[in-house]
Design an enzyme around this catalytic site. Structure first.
Site, PDB file in Angstrom:
ATOM      1  CE  LYS A  24     -29.683 -68.229 -58.087  1.00 50.47           C
ATOM      2  NZ  LYS A  24     -28.452 -67.565 -58.389  1.00 50.47           N
ATOM      3  CE  LYS A  71     -29.749 -62.364 -52.727  1.00 46.74           C
ATOM      4  NZ  LYS A  71     -28.595 -62.942 -53.401  1.00 46.74           N
ATOM      5  CE  LYS A  98     -25.645 -59.068 -60.265  1.00 47.57           C
ATOM      6  NZ  LYS A  98     -25.313 -60.121 -59.422  1.00 47.57           N
TER       7      LYS A  98
HETATM    8  P1  TYM Z   1     -23.360 -61.624 -56.526  1.00 48.74           P
HETATM    9  O1  TYM Z   1     -22.935 -61.214 -57.887  1.00 48.74           O
HETATM   10  O2  TYM Z   1     -24.670 -62.270 -56.354  1.00 48.74           O
HETATM   11  O3  TYM Z   1     -23.305 -60.376 -55.568  1.00 48.74           O
HETATM   12  C1  TYM Z   1     -22.127 -59.583 -55.473  1.00 48.74           C
HETATM   13  C2  TYM Z   1     -21.946 -59.068 -54.066  1.00 48.74           C
HETATM   14  O4  TYM Z   1     -23.094 -58.311 -53.671  1.00 48.74           O
HETATM   15  C3  TYM Z   1     -23.621 -58.837 -52.462  1.00 48.74           C
HETATM   16  N1  TYM Z   1     -25.084 -58.718 -52.484  1.00 48.74           N
HETATM   17  C4  TYM Z   1     -25.793 -58.156 -51.510  1.00 48.74           C
HETATM   18  N2  TYM Z   1     -25.437 -57.581 -50.351  1.00 48.74           N
HETATM   19  C5  TYM Z   1     -26.411 -57.077 -49.565  1.00 48.74           C
HETATM   20  N3  TYM Z   1     -27.739 -57.129 -49.893  1.00 48.74           N
HETATM   21  C6  TYM Z   1     -28.133 -57.706 -51.044  1.00 48.74           C
HETATM   22  N4  TYM Z   1     -29.417 -57.731 -51.360  1.00 48.74           N
HETATM   23  C7  TYM Z   1     -27.148 -58.245 -51.910  1.00 48.74           C
HETATM   24  N5  TYM Z   1     -27.198 -58.860 -53.125  1.00 48.74           N
HETATM   25  C8  TYM Z   1     -25.918 -59.143 -53.449  1.00 48.74           C
HETATM   26  C9  TYM Z   1     -23.184 -60.290 -52.439  1.00 48.74           C
HETATM   27  O5  TYM Z   1     -23.194 -60.803 -51.134  1.00 48.74           O
HETATM   28  C10 TYM Z   1     -21.808 -60.195 -53.032  1.00 48.74           C
HETATM   29  O6  TYM Z   1     -20.884 -59.799 -52.053  1.00 48.74           O
HETATM   30  N6  TYM Z   1     -20.634 -65.757 -55.781  1.00 48.74           N
HETATM   31  C11 TYM Z   1     -20.634 -64.329 -55.701  1.00 48.74           C
HETATM   32  C12 TYM Z   1     -19.580 -63.686 -56.534  1.00 48.74           C
HETATM   33  C13 TYM Z   1     -18.204 -64.225 -56.297  1.00 48.74           C
HETATM   34  C14 TYM Z   1     -17.354 -63.897 -55.223  1.00 48.74           C
HETATM   35  C15 TYM Z   1     -16.167 -64.643 -55.435  1.00 48.74           C
HETATM   36  C16 TYM Z   1     -17.483 -63.058 -54.112  1.00 48.74           C
HETATM   37  C17 TYM Z   1     -17.564 -65.113 -57.090  1.00 48.74           C
HETATM   38  N7  TYM Z   1     -16.313 -65.365 -56.577  1.00 48.74           N
HETATM   39  C18 TYM Z   1     -15.113 -64.571 -54.543  1.00 48.74           C
HETATM   40  C19 TYM Z   1     -16.403 -62.992 -53.239  1.00 48.74           C
HETATM   41  C20 TYM Z   1     -15.230 -63.739 -53.437  1.00 48.74           C
HETATM   42  C21 TYM Z   1     -21.988 -63.807 -56.183  1.00 48.74           C
HETATM   43  O7  TYM Z   1     -22.717 -64.458 -56.870  1.00 48.74           O
HETATM   44  O8  TYM Z   1     -22.232 -62.517 -55.845  1.00 48.74           O
END
Ligand code: TYM
Length: 326
Positions: free
Chosen positions: A111, A193, A196
């Protein structure tokens, strides 16, 4: 019962990456664990959000959790900013994190390459907030996609560091990452990957995309010129479609390849579209009903915040005491 914590940023429209990488595993695990499923709005503001849209997306994310099959009576569903301890523990953990550790985070590096100097400090410290989320709840297991693995390792390191300095305080959390759904790929560049926040709408499928759009996006997804269906790193687009197939049906990837022996890419795309439409249409109907029932959603997130506060205040109190705060 062991504890689970996980969350999704309400920073845009949730994709099938979020669904297969995270939500579907949550559903599988919810009967065996005491689960905290969070809508991480504090994380979402690491990039600029339009307030009206953010409000809508927070509620929509909650509606998607419930519509997908997460039981709000059994699990704790809440909004991160409703529990102030997350920010508070995050500050404390900031003071135990080395600059080098956060600078090494792949997501931050990617990023910052894009945004240069104007990247927010929040994007730099974001994995520390994520560690606070997890460590507040005595979490045993964190079901996430593979892109979050590095962040989870930081959470483990911080927990161990704190425990070594002050005696046992935090539980060391384990990741839960499934094999076929942990990295759903970008439909236009299957070496990246699915995300969104991607600029190209054809690169991802939203959980709320309608039937025609799903068919269009899958049929336009990038494949290769090999012409036969194999589960191989030489055919990343096809491999991704097989992974999506497997995430829905639970079938082994070898069996899926066998099923499409002597068939063409069009057949695979058609079948994946059918499966996705089938899987998502019921969820979409329920999301719509829930979004028309904001009072119900409000009750869920208010109850959730109460339960989350009850479950986490002791941990913060313990941490403050160990540090020497009065
Ligand atoms: P975020 O919002 O980017 O994504 C949420 C969850 O979706 C999974 N994910 C994917 N899995 C498979 N293929 C993909 N293309 C894909 N895109 C997203 C992510 O791995 C995630 O599990 N930092 C985290 C959110 C967070 C969090 C936490 C997660 C904040 N605090 C504590 C677990 C525990 C995030 O930005 O996820």
């Amino acid at each position: 019962m062991k504890n689970i914590f996980s969350g999704i940023q309400p920073s845009g429209d949730l994709t099938i990456g979020n669904y297969f990488g995270a939500i579907k595993n949550w559903i599988k695990l919810q009967s065996e664990y005491n689960c905290f499923f969070c809508i991480v709005d504090l994380h979402a503001i690491t990039v600029r959000q339009e307030p009206k849209r953010l409000r809508e997306k927070i509620l929509e994310t909650l509606a998607i959790y419930i519509a997908s099959g997460i039981d709000p009576n059994k699990n704790t569903l809440f909004i991160q900013s409703h529990v102030p301890f997350h920010s508070e523990l995050s500050w404390i953990l900031n003071c135990f994190t080395y600059m080098g550790e956060t600078s090494r985070m792949t997501q931050y590096k990617e990023k910052s390459l894009k945004s240069g100097e104007s990247i927010s400090v929040g994007l730099f410290t974001y994995p520390i907030l994520m560690a606070a989320d997890i460590l507040l709840y005595n979490t045993d297991l964190v079901p996430v996609g593979s892109d979050q693995k590095q962040h989870l390792e930081l959470a483990r390191d911080l927990a161990e560091r704190f425990n070594n300095i002050y005696s046992d305080t935090f539980k060391i959390p384990d990741p839960y990452i499934s094999s076929t759904s942990s990295r759903i790929m970008n439909l236009q560049s299957p070496d990246k990957k699915m995300s969104k926040s991607d600029e190209n709408e054809n690169s991802y499928i939203k959980i709320l995309d309608d039937e025609n759009i799903i068919r269009k996006k899958i049929s336009r997804s990038v494949t290769d010129s090999i012409g036969s269906i194999n589960y191989s790193d030489d055919q990343l687009g096809i491999k991704n479609l097989i992974n999506i197939f497997s995430s829905i049906t639970g079938e082994d990837t070898y069996d899926i390849v066998a099923r499409f022996k002597n068939k063409g890419y069009g057949d695979l795309k058609n079948e994946v579209s059918n499966l996705l439409i089938d899987e998502l249409s019921t969820i979409q109907k329920r999301v719509k009903e829930l979004m028309d029932n904001k009072d119900y959603l409000e009750k869920i997130y208010k109850d959730g915040a109460e339960k989350a506060i009850e479950a986490s205040y002791r941990m913060l109190r313990k941490v403050k005491k160990k540090i020497g705060f009065i």
